[in-house]
Scaffold this active site. Structure first.
Site, mmCIF file in Angstrom:
data_model
loop_
_atom_site.group_PDB
_atom_site.id
_atom_site.type_symbol
_atom_site.label_atom_id
_atom_site.label_comp_id
_atom_site.label_asym_id
_atom_site.label_seq_id
_atom_site.Cartn_x
_atom_site.Cartn_y
_atom_site.Cartn_z
ATOM 1 N N ASP A 132 39.667 31.597 40.358
ATOM 2 C CA ASP A 132 40.533 32.513 41.128
ATOM 3 C C ASP A 132 40.298 34.237 40.211
ATOM 4 O OD1 ASP A 132 43.168 33.711 42.048
ATOM 5 O OD2 ASP A 132 43.163 31.878 42.759
ATOM 6 N N HIS B 42 47.225 36.828 40.711
ATOM 7 C CA HIS B 42 47.265 35.885 41.512
ATOM 8 C C HIS B 42 46.719 34.290 40.827
ATOM 9 C CE1 HIS B 42 45.388 33.168 44.931
ATOM 10 N NE2 HIS B 42 46.502 33.521 45.394
ATOM 11 N N SER C 267 48.151 29.093 48.632
ATOM 12 C CA SER C 267 47.663 29.299 47.208
ATOM 13 C C SER C 267 48.680 28.584 46.268
ATOM 14 C CB SER C 267 47.793 30.896 46.889
ATOM 15 O OG SER C 267 46.582 31.414 47.418
#
Length: 483
Positions: A115, A154, A316
């Protein structure tokens, strides 16, 4: 660019921690799918290729931490003595995670988070991250520097759902597998990196496998069904080394109506999302025949790279919840291969009320049940229930799948061919039997016959003329008496 704090992220005040504001989700790349799913947040723009990735989760709109958002369950328990972070993690009890902890908390397993990088600062990651690297070309060598302008947090949000340690024994956000180790592998979405995204992911997959990953989490989508050939070898490398690969299905709110790669790759465990009422999320999920399991994708918590807590939506977040459960299963059953880990997760799933079939395009095999997956009795399987990438490659990449012939260890002698029947070598001007029989002789005979006929006709004609002509007188002529 000036960033304001606002409606894109909910900042929860935590004890002993200064309140700092977190950047809102602003427009970034065209396929940042989770961001587009949220009200008041701009759609991303500027995608240049089908393989441009999009993250599949983003912060939820701002709401009160003590007021129920759906009329049933408050986001955070308003009781003054309750820890707000732990109270907000409704999935721990609703999906059997806390019960599974009576058997294992994931010790001895490793989850690779490919990520935007896991932040170094948050105490929730203290002791959790055991290694990392960067493939974006703009991150840190250990993968701990967040990559990207807006989506930099994120990776930290994803990692905190999988294996955050909390801030104390009963405080702070805790992950599904709080004793599992994490690998922080940073990549860049969209224009963040000059390295092709496909290559970043392929390299990251191999690195994760080579550095001991038992589970790999991929919380992004390309919004296309197909994938680059480079991913064939990378994902096969993971499968052949007994690694469970968990992938987010994507979000309708960003225009992803059907799952896209890598969630379409045979063998991965694709995770769809549901809300608090266990109904498929209209904004924070999508649909497709490759969805294997469903998990919460709304009103999730995440630890940002600077230590702040946010509430966010998206598959996610559903994916790392399942990745954490996969780590729990592997810790409880170290003898199981990756195929049977996936099989346990889908076979012990709870039925989804909204499903019309099993598997279902929205729910897969149902709602994940961590405790059942860890403690249930499940028959073993010999193949990955989510498909066989080797077989897919054989069928659809025929040119690449055919093995090259092995060179022979000795020369192979080809026997001489028999002599061919050939006509006698003679001049093409000389007549052959066929030309004499069917050409020259008939032609000559015909010509001779025609000549003889012509001569006969000529002789007859002359004879006729001679008979008709007057004969001359025998008497001498007067004019020429002497003749």
């Amino acid at each position: 660019m000036h960033l304001r704090a606002p409606a894109g992220i909910l900042v929860i005040r935590m004890p002993r921690r200064a309140r700092r504001r977190v950047p809102a989700a602003l427009a970034i790349a065209a396929l940042l799918s989770g961001i587009a799913a949220l009200p008041g947040v701009a759609d991303a723009a500027g995608a240049t290729a089908a393989a441009t990735p999009s993250i599949t989760g983003a912060p939820a709109a701002e709401r009160s931490a003590s007021v129920a958002t759906d009329g049933r369950v408050p986001v955070v328990d308003p009781t003054p003595t309750a820890d707000p972070a732990r109270a907000a993690e409704y999935w721990l009890d609703q999906y059997g995670i806390r019960s599974a902890w009576q058997t294992t908390r994931g010790k001895g397993t490793t989850i690779a988070v490919i990520d935007t990088g896991i932040g170094r600062g948050p105490v929730e990651f203290s002791g959790a991250v055991v290694g990392g690297t960067d493939f974006s070309g703009v991150g840190a060598s250990d993968g701990r520097q967040p990559v990207g302008a807006v989506d930099a947090n994120h990776g930290s949000w994803v990692a905190s759902l999988a294996a955050a340690r909390g801030t104390g024994p009963d405080t702070g956000m805790i992950g599904v597998a709080p004793e599992a180790s994490l690998l922080s592998i940073s990549i860049g979405f969209g224009a963040t990196s000059s390295v092709p995204f496909v290559q970043q992911v392929a390299d990251a997959m191999r690195w994760a496998v080579d550095h001991g990953a038992d589970v790999i989490n991929l919380s992004f989508t390309t919004n296309t069904l197909t994938w680059d050939r480079a991913w064939d070898d990378a994902f096969l490398y993971a499968f052949d080394h007994d690694v469970v690969v968990v992938v987010a299905a994507g979000n309708k709110g960003s225009g992803t109506d059907e799952v896209g790669a890598p969630a379409t790759i045979p063998g991965v465990l694709t995770v769809g999302g549901v809300g608090r009422t266990e109904v498929a999320s209209e904004e924070a999920s999508t649909q497709g025949i490759t969805i294997g399991i469903s998990a919460p994708s709304e009103q999730l918590l995440g630890v940002s790279s600077d230590g702040q807590l946010v509430q966010w939506n998206g598959t996610s977040g559903a994916a790392p919840i399942v990745a954490g459960i996969a780590a729990l299963v592997r810790a409880a059953h170290p003898d199981l291969d990756s195929n049977n880990v996936i099989n346990r997760i889908i076979r012990t799933a709870r039925p989804a009320a909204g499903a019309t079939s099993v598997p279902d395009e929205k729910y897969g095999y149902g709602l994940v049940d961590a405790n059942a997956a860890v403690t249930g009795s499940v028959a073993s399987v010999d193949a990955n229930p989510m498909g066989n990438l080797h077989e897919w490659v054989r069928l659809f990449r025929r040119a690449d799948a055919s093995p090259a012939p092995a060179p022979s260890s000795s020369a192979f002698v080809v026997p001489d061919l028999p002599e061919a029947d050939r006509p006698d070598a003679r001049s093409p001007l000389l007549p052959s039997t066929d030309t004499l029989l069917y050409g020259s002789v008939p032609l000559a005979a015909g010509t001779l016959a025609a000549i003889l006929v012509a001569l006969g006709v000529t002789a007859a004609a002359r004879r006729i003329r001679s008979e008709r002509a007057p004969r001359p007188s025998s008497r001498p002529s007067k004019e020429f008496p002497h003749l």
